[in-house]
Design a protein around this motif. Structure first.
Motif, PDB file in Angstrom:
ATOM      1  N   CYS A  46       0.885  -1.241   0.121  1.00 52.38           N
ATOM      2  CA  CYS A  46       0.035   0.045  -0.137  1.00 52.38           C
ATOM      3  C   CYS A  46       0.912   1.459  -0.015  1.00 52.38           C
ATOM      4  N   GLN A  47       1.857   1.103   0.490  1.00 53.59           N
ATOM      5  CA  GLN A  47       2.982   2.413   0.480  1.00 53.59           C
ATOM      6  C   GLN A  47       3.569   2.727  -0.948  1.00 53.59           C
ATOM      7  N   ARG A  49       6.333   4.296  -3.350  1.00 53.72           N
ATOM      8  CA  ARG A  49       7.722   3.908  -3.390  1.00 53.72           C
ATOM      9  C   ARG A  49       8.504   5.065  -3.478  1.00 53.72           C
ATOM     10  N   TYR A  55       0.098   6.328  -3.017  1.00 48.26           N
ATOM     11  CA  TYR A  55      -0.160   4.959  -2.313  1.00 48.26           C
ATOM     12  C   TYR A  55      -1.264   4.191  -2.773  1.00 48.26           C
ATOM     13  N   ARG A  90       3.489  -1.386  11.076  1.00 46.57           N
ATOM     14  CA  ARG A  90       3.491  -0.171  10.208  1.00 46.57           C
ATOM     15  C   ARG A  90       1.980   0.281   9.664  1.00 46.57           C
ATOM     16  N   TYR A  91       1.099  -0.714   9.690  1.00 45.20           N
ATOM     17  CA  TYR A  91      -0.228  -0.389   9.198  1.00 45.20           C
ATOM     18  C   TYR A  91      -1.013   0.829   9.919  1.00 45.20           C
ATOM     19  N   ALA A  94      -1.525   4.353   8.996  1.00 43.99           N
ATOM     20  CA  ALA A  94      -2.516   4.707   7.913  1.00 43.99           C
ATOM     21  C   ALA A  94      -3.962   4.131   8.535  1.00 43.99           C
TER      22      ALA A  94
END
Length: 184
Positions: A46-47, A49, A55, A90-91, A94
């Motif tokens: 989803c991130q 680059r 994203y 990390r999720y 967001a």
């Protein structure tokens, strides 16, 4: 992950299994979610680059649809969901609403991802299944078998690199039906 799912005797359902450009993709995804008892959502892609790149929100959106299906439709109360991410927590940057959910991480390593999917399916299906090491070894056999088969059918290197996921999935089932041979 698709290979692991097929190897363990499940039938993966993916939006690209049908390639009708006239079919509404969201309607197709909704149908797949409603008809599937097990769902796997990998949020690691989803991130963005690079700077300025958007994203991808498809997987979190599909996870939301799946969660809504499970939460609001009594017929889906047996639905099981696996959420994967590359790195722990990390999720939450967001999608902080996922805090408190058991999310598995795979460290961007396909071998770890296969292990996580295998363990989850073995636990949810409550059946005996082969270990991740055997599945990964079989994946190597499948790759060799499929490459030889494609070359014999006249595929070029570029064709093989651009091989549609739906055909790859069919090849996995063909390999299984052929007795899981080491070569073509």
């Amino acid at each position: 992950m698709l290979f692991c799912i097929v190897f363990l005797g499940f039938t993966p359902r993916i939006a690209t299994e049908r390639s009708d450009s006239g079919e509404n993709r969201l309607a197709k995804i909704k149908e797949l979610i409603e008809s599937s008892r097990y769902s796997i959502h990998d949020l690691s892609r989803c991130q963005a680059r690079t700077a300025g790149e958007h994203y991808r929100l498809n997987m979190p959106f599909e996870l939301g649809l799946d969660y809504g299906c499970k939460a609001y439709f009594p017929a889906a109360d047996r639905k099981k969901v696996l959420i994967l991410e590359e790195k722990p927590y990390r999720y939450q940057a967001a999608i902080s609403d996922l805090a408190g959910f058991d999310i598995e991480t795979h460290e961007a390593d396909y071998q770890v991802a296969v292990r996580k999917v295998r363990n989850w399916l073995a636990n949810e299906a409550r059946g005996r299944s082969d270990g991740a090491g055997r599945i990964l070894d079989a994946y190597d056999d499948f790759q060799e078998w499929n490459y030889e088969r494609q070359c014999a059918a006249g595929f070029s290197e570029d064709d093989i690199l651009d091989y549609p996921t739906s055909e790859l999935l069919t090849a996995m089932f063909d390999w299984t039906k052929a007795g899981r041979p080491a070569s073509y």
